[in-house]
Design an enzyme around this catalytic site. Structure first.
Site, PDB file in Angstrom:
ATOM      1  N   ILE A 206       1.318   3.535   0.793  1.00  0.00           N
ATOM      2  CA  ILE A 206       2.564   3.305   1.692  1.00  0.00           C
ATOM      3  C   ILE A 206       2.093   2.095   2.779  1.00  0.00           C
ATOM      4  O   ILE A 206       0.904   2.005   3.213  1.00  0.00           O
ATOM      5  CB  ILE A 206       2.527   4.645   2.599  1.00  0.00           C
ATOM      6  CG1 ILE A 206       2.679   5.825   2.038  1.00  0.00           C
ATOM      7  CG2 ILE A 206       3.596   4.496   3.639  1.00  0.00           C
ATOM      8  CD1 ILE A 206       2.363   7.242   2.630  1.00  0.00           C
ATOM      9  N   HIS A 207       3.199   1.090   2.727  1.00  0.00           N
ATOM     10  CA  HIS A 207       2.951   0.299   3.855  1.00  0.00           C
ATOM     11  C   HIS A 207       4.213  -0.395   4.111  1.00  0.00           C
ATOM     12  O   HIS A 207       4.250  -1.220   5.173  1.00  0.00           O
ATOM     13  CB  HIS A 207       2.426  -0.931   3.184  1.00  0.00           C
ATOM     14  CG  HIS A 207       2.836  -1.669   2.027  1.00  0.00           C
ATOM     15  ND1 HIS A 207       3.093  -1.263   0.631  1.00  0.00           N
ATOM     16  CD2 HIS A 207       3.603  -2.996   2.107  1.00  0.00           C
ATOM     17  CE1 HIS A 207       3.713  -2.191   0.172  1.00  0.00           C
ATOM     18  NE2 HIS A 207       4.067  -3.218   1.056  1.00  0.00           N
ATOM     19  N   ARG A 208       5.413  -0.170   3.475  1.00  0.00           N
ATOM     20  CA  ARG A 208       6.705  -0.710   3.771  1.00  0.00           C
ATOM     21  C   ARG A 208       7.190  -0.622   5.260  1.00  0.00           C
ATOM     22  O   ARG A 208       7.117   0.532   5.913  1.00  0.00           O
ATOM     23  CB  ARG A 208       7.674  -0.275   3.113  1.00  0.00           C
ATOM     24  CG  ARG A 208       7.589  -0.672   1.496  1.00  0.00           C
ATOM     25  CD  ARG A 208       7.658  -2.404   1.525  1.00  0.00           C
ATOM     26  NE  ARG A 208       7.522  -2.735   0.188  1.00  0.00           N
ATOM     27  CZ  ARG A 208       8.143  -3.730  -0.427  1.00  0.00           C
ATOM     28  NH1 ARG A 208       9.395  -3.865   0.230  1.00  0.00           N
ATOM     29  NH2 ARG A 208       7.883  -4.143  -1.585  1.00  0.00           N
ATOM     30  N   ARG A 241      -1.859  -2.460   7.323  1.00  0.00           N
ATOM     31  CA  ARG A 241      -0.765  -1.883   8.219  1.00  0.00           C
ATOM     32  C   ARG A 241      -0.736  -0.731   8.649  1.00  0.00           C
ATOM     33  O   ARG A 241      -0.452  -0.109   9.762  1.00  0.00           O
ATOM     34  CB  ARG A 241       0.490  -2.470   7.660  1.00  0.00           C
ATOM     35  CG  ARG A 241       1.655  -2.227   8.267  1.00  0.00           C
ATOM     36  CD  ARG A 241       2.961  -2.519   7.444  1.00  0.00           C
ATOM     37  NE  ARG A 241       3.931  -2.407   8.465  1.00  0.00           N
ATOM     38  CZ  ARG A 241       4.900  -3.669   8.529  1.00  0.00           C
ATOM     39  NH1 ARG A 241       4.460  -4.672   8.262  1.00  0.00           N
ATOM     40  NH2 ARG A 241       5.773  -3.485   9.255  1.00  0.00           N
ATOM     41  N   ASP A 285       5.677   3.398  -1.614  1.00  0.00           N
ATOM     42  CA  ASP A 285       6.883   2.877  -1.438  1.00  0.00           C
ATOM     43  C   ASP A 285       6.697   1.227  -1.779  1.00  0.00           C
ATOM     44  O   ASP A 285       7.516   0.316  -1.160  1.00  0.00           O
ATOM     45  CB  ASP A 285       7.212   2.967   0.055  1.00  0.00           C
ATOM     46  CG  ASP A 285       5.964   2.403   0.980  1.00  0.00           C
ATOM     47  OD1 ASP A 285       4.943   1.664   0.375  1.00  0.00           O
ATOM     48  OD2 ASP A 285       5.924   2.636   2.146  1.00  0.00           O
TER      49      ASP A 285
END
Ligand code: UD1
Ligand code: UDP
Length: 366
Positions: A206-208, A241, A285
């Site tokens: 997950i990073h978006r 992030r 994502d």
């Protein structure tokens, strides 16, 4: 007779830009028709987000690193534009190549355009039709500034034609087919390292921005992870992030207390695709990972409500759930997807096709 080599510059900055450049660099340098220069914006700078891929793909150290680092989009892109102008004018290229849809991609295209250089966009024409995504705006701007547009799928080509972009458009297939093929040959000991057996775990990333920028969304992700923890082993190579935001919002300890969730640092490419290939499912994502899961025949659950890789949704190899635990659970309970998949991303000759098209354009030869 003195033959002057044509000069091509690749501008990269984020992890996926570097990975996509690898086969293009190899083909450019093997033709001996071109000089290839690499400019790294410095958007990604941790060893495991950048240098590891230069090492893994035997890429040379970038000719220039602009060391722009992290910041708001305007800060990042503004710094990149200022620094790129100087370097581009100094190198005076015949063509500037940009890759994908990151801030480094769009900054590279704007800077090259403002210096009157020709631009090639690798992975052009993708659209999620969600203009709140920073990547969507980066794609649209880059495509409309480009002279050569290499699109990975038929849908992407159609998108470009519908938007009447001014450059020349080509469907070259997607680079990930050949990158995966080459990297799978290298092999990886990652399963041993983390004591994993094939199909015994879910791989999660997950990073978006749309999922990590708000506390509510981070809580929803935490809810998914906590609920899955009781029944599933989850391997979670964490993007910096996401790690930073989870820590800042005081949510990291909750994830670390999950018994079956293993948070690990970002991985090199061979290790990572080995984890995709052997996972029972992928939850992500990411853009690139949806496509790689499809190519590696691992069903994918995408924590978004739209995708630019629309073809992967066919036959439910990929499903869109948003960050909704009930929908994720429903998908996890479904039996494995049907076995057949179409070869929608081409046959693995994308880099050859791209270099041929560049040769035709720059040298006017076949
Ligand atoms: C960027 C791309 C995204 C792509 C992703 C690939 C844009 C707008 N987004 O998102 O499309 O999917 O790269 O991974 O370009 N950070 C570090 N170390 C690093 C890099 C980043 O700690 O080496 C942290 C910083 O806190 C930074 C945050 O990650 O503020 C976000 O980095 P940034 O490059 O702005 O965007 P990504 O989320 O990586
Ligand atoms: N990737 C990797 N190691 C990781 C996570 C991802 O090598 O720990 C690779 C992944 O296989 C893909 C690329 O990085 O090819 C880009 O993925 P990311 O999710 O960062 O970006 P996106 O594709 O969403 O822009």
């Amino acid at each position: 007779m003195v033959i002057t080599m044509k000069k091509i510059i690749s501008i990269v900055g984020a992890r996926p830009n570097i990975i996509k450049m690898a086969p293009i660099h190899n083909k450019i340098t093997s033709t001996s028709k071109f000089d290839h220069f690499i400019i790294h914006t410095g958007q990604h700078y941790d060893y495991k987000m950048s240098e590891i891929f230069f090492k893994e793909f035997n890429l040379p150290t970038p000719n220039h690193n602009l060391n722009v680092g992290s910041g708001t989009a305007n800060h990042q892109i503004g710094q990149m534009l200022q620094k790129l102008e100087k370097v581009l004018l100094n190198l005076n290229p015949d063509l500037v190549l940009v890759y994908g849809d990151t801030n480094s991609t769009v900054a590279g295209a704007i800077a090259a355009n403002k210096c009157n250089y020709k631009i090639g966009h690798v992975e052009s024409g993708l659209r999620s039709f969600d203009r709140t995504m920073p990547e969507e705006i980066n794609r649209i701007l880059t495509d409309h500034l480009s002279d050569l547009l290499f699109s990975p799928t038929k849908t992407a080509l159609k998108n470009l034609k519908r938007e009447s972009v001014s450059g020349q458009v080509f469907n070259t297939g997607d680079l990930s087919v050949e990158i995966l093929n080459e990297s799978l040959k290298i092999g990886s000991s990652v399963l041993n390292e983390y004591r994993l057996s094939p199909k015994s775990y879910i791989l999660m990333t997950i990073h978006r921005a749309e999922n990590t920028n708000s506390f509510d969304n981070l809580k929803s992700i935490l809810n998914i992870i906590k609920n899955l923890d009781s029944a599933h082993k989850i391997i979670f190579p964490i993007h910096p992030r996401t790690e930073n935001l989870l820590k800042k919002n005081g949510l990291m300890n909750s994830i670390l207390s999950c018994k079956n969730v293993k948070i690990i640092p970002p991985l090199g490419y061979s290790d990572f695709i080995t984890l995709i290939k052997n996972a029972s499912k992928v939850i992500t994502d990411s853009g690139g990972i949806q496509k790689e899961a499809y190519l590696l025949k691992t069903p994918c659950i995408t924590l978004r409500t739209n995708t630019e890789w629309i073809e992967t949704l066919e036959d439910e190899w990929n499903v869109l759930t948003g960050i909704n635990y009930e929908l994720v659970l429903k998908e996890l309970k479904k039996p494995k997807s049907p076995l057949k998949r179409k070869s929608i991303f081409g046959s693995g000759t994308t880099s050859i096709q791209i270099i041929k098209l560049i040769s035709n354009y720059l040298l006017d030869v076949g």
